[in-house]
Design a protein around this motif. Structure first.
Motif: not given
Lengths: 68, 684
Positions: B492, B584, B627-628, B630-631, B635, B673-674, B676-677
C-alpha cells in the motif's frame, strides 16, 4: 561572478571536454558568488569543480601517478 | 560614379577590381574553439566561452582571404538548428536572415558525432559551408582517426583538419572558404515525415538563408520560435502547416521533435562509423562494450538497474543511514561533543544566566530544556548534529555511490533507460539525475534541477522532488518502520507513493504551460571507476554540501527554537490536531510530528518511530496500528521535505512558485493520506 578556476573539465555525464571559464552558475542565483558548480555546455549537467580540498587531493593523486 | 572615380582612371580600375565583401558565418557546438578560429581569421581578440542566457552577442570582424575582403561573424555555440535556448535561436536566426554567406562550421574532432549532428542540419538547410575539424591533434593523441577524404566525399563539402590555437590548417581553411558550397548529404526520414515535408515545403515563402525543407522540418518539430516567420502566410496556409504537423505527430507515440532528432542521429551514426576509427587506447574492451549495450537494453537493462539500485541501497541505506549515522549521532555527538560543548560554555562564560541561555540548566538532559546552543532545538545539539551527524554520513555515502556511478559511465545509461517513463511526465531521461540525487538530499537535488532545459521541466522536477522523493535521512527512518509492516501494508505504501509520483508528474505536464525538451546524450564508454577519482569527486561534493546546505539547516533550527520560546509550537500543534486526528485518524502525538515535518521530514518520521517503537519491538502491532503507520508514512513522505528544501525551492524558482508548490503539497499530502486511510480500512 562564480569562483571557478579557468581550466579544462570533462563532463561526468556525457564526457565532453570544455573550458570551465564562463560555464558557471547563472548570475541571477543569489549564491552564484563563490559558487563552484560548473555546467556542461553540451548536456547542461552541473557538477562542483574540484578545487579547495578536493583540488589538493586531485593534485596529490596526479603527482603520484606522474611519479610512477 | 563618384567625381573622384571619374577623374582618376587608376582608382576607377581598383574599384572595378575590388568586389563587394563576402560574409562568412562561423557556427559550431559550444566550446569547440570557434572563437579562437575567429580571432585567427580576423586578428581580433574575442573571449573563448559563452554561457546560455548570459549574452547572445554576435562578434563581427574583417578579414582578407584570397585577396578578397570578408565580413566574419562569430555566433553563439549551438547544438542544432531547432533551438533549445535563446543562444541557439540567435544562431539559427542569423542563418535564417542573412543571405549570400558562406558558413564555416567548426567542430571538435574528439567529439565528432556531436559536430556531425549540426553538419547534417546545415546540409538540410542548403547552406554553403565547409567543415573545420578542430582540435585534430588532441583527437589523434587519443587514437581517434578521421578519414577526412571519405568524410568530404560523403558530405560533398571541403573538410579541413585544424588546430586553431596553433593556427594549423588556417591557410587551407582560407583557401577553401571561397569555394564553400551546399552539401549533397541528405537524410531520408520515415515516409510519414517525408509526406508532411512534401506538403509544408511548397507553402513556405521563398528567400532567407535556409532551405524550405529545413524550415519545414523545424515547423513539423513544433519550433514555436518560427511563429513570426509564418505569421505572414495566408491563414489557409498556416492552418495547412498546423494540420500537417498534427497528422504526422499522430503517427508517433513520442514527440515529433524527438522522432526527427532520433532519425537524424541514426544517419549521423552511420556517417560517423564510416569515417572514424579508434586506436587501441580509446577502444573499450569487448566485455565493456557488451555490458554498455546491455545496460540500455529494454529487457537486460532492468536486472542491471535492479542490481545497481540494490548495491546502492546496501551501501547508502545500510552502511550510511544506519551504521555511520548511529556512530556519528550517538558516539560522536550526543556522548561526546554535546557534553564537551556544555562544559566548555560553562567554563568560558562566567555568568550563570548566560550559561543557562546557551546550554540550559546544569544536570538537566538537553532534550528537556530550551538552551540556544545545546537544548531541545539548540543550534549545536539539533542544527549542527542533524547536519553533521545524521545527514552528512548519509549524503557522504551517497556521494561515494553517485561518484562511482558517474565515473563508471552508467549514469547516462540510466537516463536512457527511464527516458520513456519520464517523457509521460513531461520530462526526459535527464530528470532521473536530480531524482536519484533526491534520494540523498532533496535540498541539493533541487539545485540540480538546473540541468533541465526548460522552465516547465525544472518546475515539474522541483515539485516531484518536494512531493514524492524521500531523502536518505527520511528513507532510513521509513525503512526502519517499514520493516515492521506486513507485506500488504508495505505494498500500500509503495503503491501510493509511486502512483502519486506518476500521476502528479503526468498531470503537471498537462497543466503547466511551456514545453518539454528533447534529450540527446552521448554515451561515454563504461569503465572501472578509479578510487582516487571517486575520492576527489566525493570530497568536492561534501565541500559543496557544507557550504550551501548546512547554513540552511542552522536557519531552520533557529526558527524552530524561536517558535518554541514563544509557545508557537504548542499553538501549531493545537491547530493541526483536528486534521491529524480527525481526518487521518492518527494519534494526537502525531500532530507535533507533522509540524516538525515541515522543518525536517525525517525528524517527523523519527518521532512517529519512537511512538510505535515499543509495539514494534514487542511484535504486538495491531491492524489499526499497521494502517496508522502506513497512512502516517505516506502523508509524511508526500509532505514538504524540510524547511531547507523550501528555502532552496524559493531560491531556485522564486517566492511565487515556492509558495504555490508548498500550497499544493500540504493539502495534497493530507488528501492522499486520508484516501489511503479510507481505502485501507475498507480493503486491507
Amino acid at each position: 561572478m562564480p569562483a571557478l578556476v579557468a581550466r579544462m573539465e570533462r563532463c561526468p555525464l556525457c564526457g565532453t571536454e570544455f573550458d570551465a571559464a564562463g560555464q558557471g552558475c547563472r548570475p541571477s542565483c543569489p549564491l552564484a558568488q563563490g559558487c563552484k558548480v560548473v555546467c556542461c555546455p553540451s548536456c547542461s549537467y552541473s557538477f562542483p569543480q574540484e578545487t579547495g580540498l578536493a583540488g589538493r587531493l586531485k593534485g596529490f593523486l596526479e603527482r603520484r601517478r606522474a611519479g610512477r | 560614379m563618384t567625381p573622384r572615380a571619374a577623374t582618376a582612371p587608376a582608382d576607377r580600375l581598383d574599384k572595378q577590381l575590388v568586389p563587394e565583401p563576402r560574409t562568412a558565418i562561423l557556427v559550431g557546438n559550444p566550446n569547440v574553439g570557434k572563437s579562437v578560429l575567429f580571432g585567427a581569421l580576423t586578428g581580433k581578440y574575442v573571449t573563448v566561452s559563452n554561457y546560455p542566457g548570459t549574452t547572445v552577442e554576435v562578434t563581427r570582424g574583417h578579414a582578407t582571404i584570397e585577396g578578397r575582403a570578408w565580413n566574419v561573424m562569430d555566433t553563439p555555440g549551438t547544438n542544432g538548428l531547432t533551438p533549445m535556448s535563446e543562444d541557439e535561436q540567435a544562431t539559427r536566426d542569423i542563418l535564417l536572415r542573412e543571405v549570400g554567406y558562406a558558413c564555416l562550421q567548426v567542430c571538435d574532432t574528439k567529439n565528432l558525432r556531436r559536430g556531425l549532428l549540426l553538419t547534417v542540419q546545415l546540409a538540410e538547410a542548403g547552406v554553403p559551408f565547409l567543415l573545420a575539424l578542430n582540435m585534430a591533434d588532441e583527437a589523434a593523441s587519443r587514437g581517434i582517426h578521421v578519414d577526412v577524404e571519405a568524410l568530404a566525399k560523403s558530405l560533398g563539402v571541403d573538410v579541413v583538419p585544424t588546430v586553431a590555437v596553433e593556427r594549423k590548417g588556417l591557410a587551407q581553411l582560407q583557401a577553401a572558404l571561397p569555394a564553400a558550397r551546399p552539401s549533397s548529404f541528405a537524410v531520408r526520414y520515415d515516409p510519414a515525415i517525408e509526406e508532411g515535408l512534401a506538403e509544408v515545403v511548397p507553402l513556405l515563402p521563398p528567400g532567407g538563408g535556409l532551405a524550405p525543407r529545413a524550415v519545414a522540418l523545424m515547423l513539423l518539430a513544433g519550433d514555436d520560435s518560427l511563429d513570426g516567420r509564418i505569421a505572414g502566410l495566408p491563414a489557409e496556409a498556416r492552418e495547412r502547416v498546423a494540420e500537417a504537423r498534427r497528422r504526422v505527430s499522430a503517427r508517433y507515440p513520442e514527440s515529433l521533435r524527438f522522432v526527427i532528432s532520433k532519425q537524424r542521429l541514426a544517419a549521423v551514426d552511420r556517417l560517423h562509423d564510416a569515417v572514424v576509427t579508434r586506436g587501441a587506447r580509446s577502444a573499450g574492451s569487448d566485455f565493456g562494450k557488451r555490458l554498455g549495450a546491455w545496460s540500455t537494453h529494454p529487457i537486460w537493462g532492468v536486472p542491471i538497474l535492479a542490481a545497481v539500485l540494490l548495491a546502492a541501497y546496501e551501501f547508502v541505506g545500510v552502511l550510511g543511514a544506519r551504521v555511520a549515522v548511529d556512530f556519528m549521532e550517538y558516539k560522536v555527538f550526543y556522548d561526546r561533543l554535546v557534553p564537551w560543548t556544555q562544559a566548555a560554555v560553562r567554563w568560558l562564560v562566567p555568568w550563570q544566566a548566560a550559561q543557562r541561555f546557551l546550554v540550559g540548566p546544569a544536570g538537566v538532559p538537553f532534550r528537556e530544556h530550551d538552551g540556544f546552543l545545546v537544548g531541545r532545538y539548540g543550534l549545536f545539539s539539533m542544527g549542527l548534529s542533524y547536519g553533521m551527524a545524521i545527514v552528512l554520513p548519509i549524503v557522504a555515502t551517497f556521494f561515494v555511490a553517485f561518484s562511482v556511478l558517474e565515473d563508471s559511465g552508467y549514469l547516462p545509461r540510466l537516463a536512457v533507460m527511464v527516458n520513456k517513463l519520464f517523457k509521460r511526465m513531461g520530462l526526459n531521461g535527464k530528470a532521473v539525475l536530480p531524482m536519484v540525487l533526491g534520494l540523498g538530499c532533496d535540498t541539493m537535488a533541487t539545485m540540480t534541477a538546473r540541468i533541465m532545459e526548460t522552465r516547465k521541466e525544472r518546475i515539474i522536477v522541483t515539485l516531484l522532488l518536494a512531493l514524492a522523493i524521500p531523502c536518505s535521512a527520511q528513507m532510513a527512518v521509513i525503512l526502519a518502520m517499514a520493516a515492521s509492516l506486513s507485506p500488504g501494508a508495505l505494498a500500500w505504501f509503495g503503491g501510493a507513493l509511486l502512483g502519486t509520483l506518476v500521476l502528479v508528474g503526468w498531470l503537471a505536464a498537462k497543466v503547466l504551460p511551456g514545453r518539454g525538451s528533447d534529450f540527446v546524450l552521448e554515451l561515454p564508454p563504461l569503465r572501472i571507476p578509479q578510487a582516487g577519482n571517486v575520492a576527489v569527486k566525493t570530497l568536492a561534493r561534501i565541500e559543496w554540501y557544507l557550504r550551501e546546505a548546512l547554513p540552511l539547516f542552522l536557519v531552520g533550527t533557529l526558527l524552530l527554537w524561536g517558535l518554541d520560546r514563544v509557545g508557537g509550537l504548542v499553538v501549531l500543534q493545537r491547530v493541526a490536531a483536528p486534521v491529524v486526528v480527525g481526518v487521518l485518524h492518527l494519534p494526537k502525538e502525531a500532530a507535533l510530528a507533522f509540524i516538525l515535518g515541515f522543518l525536517r521530514r525525517d525528524y517527523a518520521a523519527a518521532g512517529l518511530f519512537l511512538h510505535y517503537e515499543p509495539f514494534i519491538r514487542a511484535g504486538t502491532l495491531t491492524r489499526e496500528m499497521q494502517i496508522q503507520i502506513t497512512v502516517a508514512l505516506v502523508t509524511l513522505t508526500l509532505f514538504i521535505p524540510c524547511i531547507a528544501n523550501f528555502f532552496m525551492i524559493v531560491k531556485e524558482r522564486g517566492w511565487k512558485t515556492g509558495l504555490a508548490i508548498a500550497g499544493f503539497i500540504v493539502p495534497f499530502a493530507v488528501g492522499v493520506g486520508a484516501t489511503v486511510n479510507v481505502l485501507m480500512r475498507w480493503l486491507y
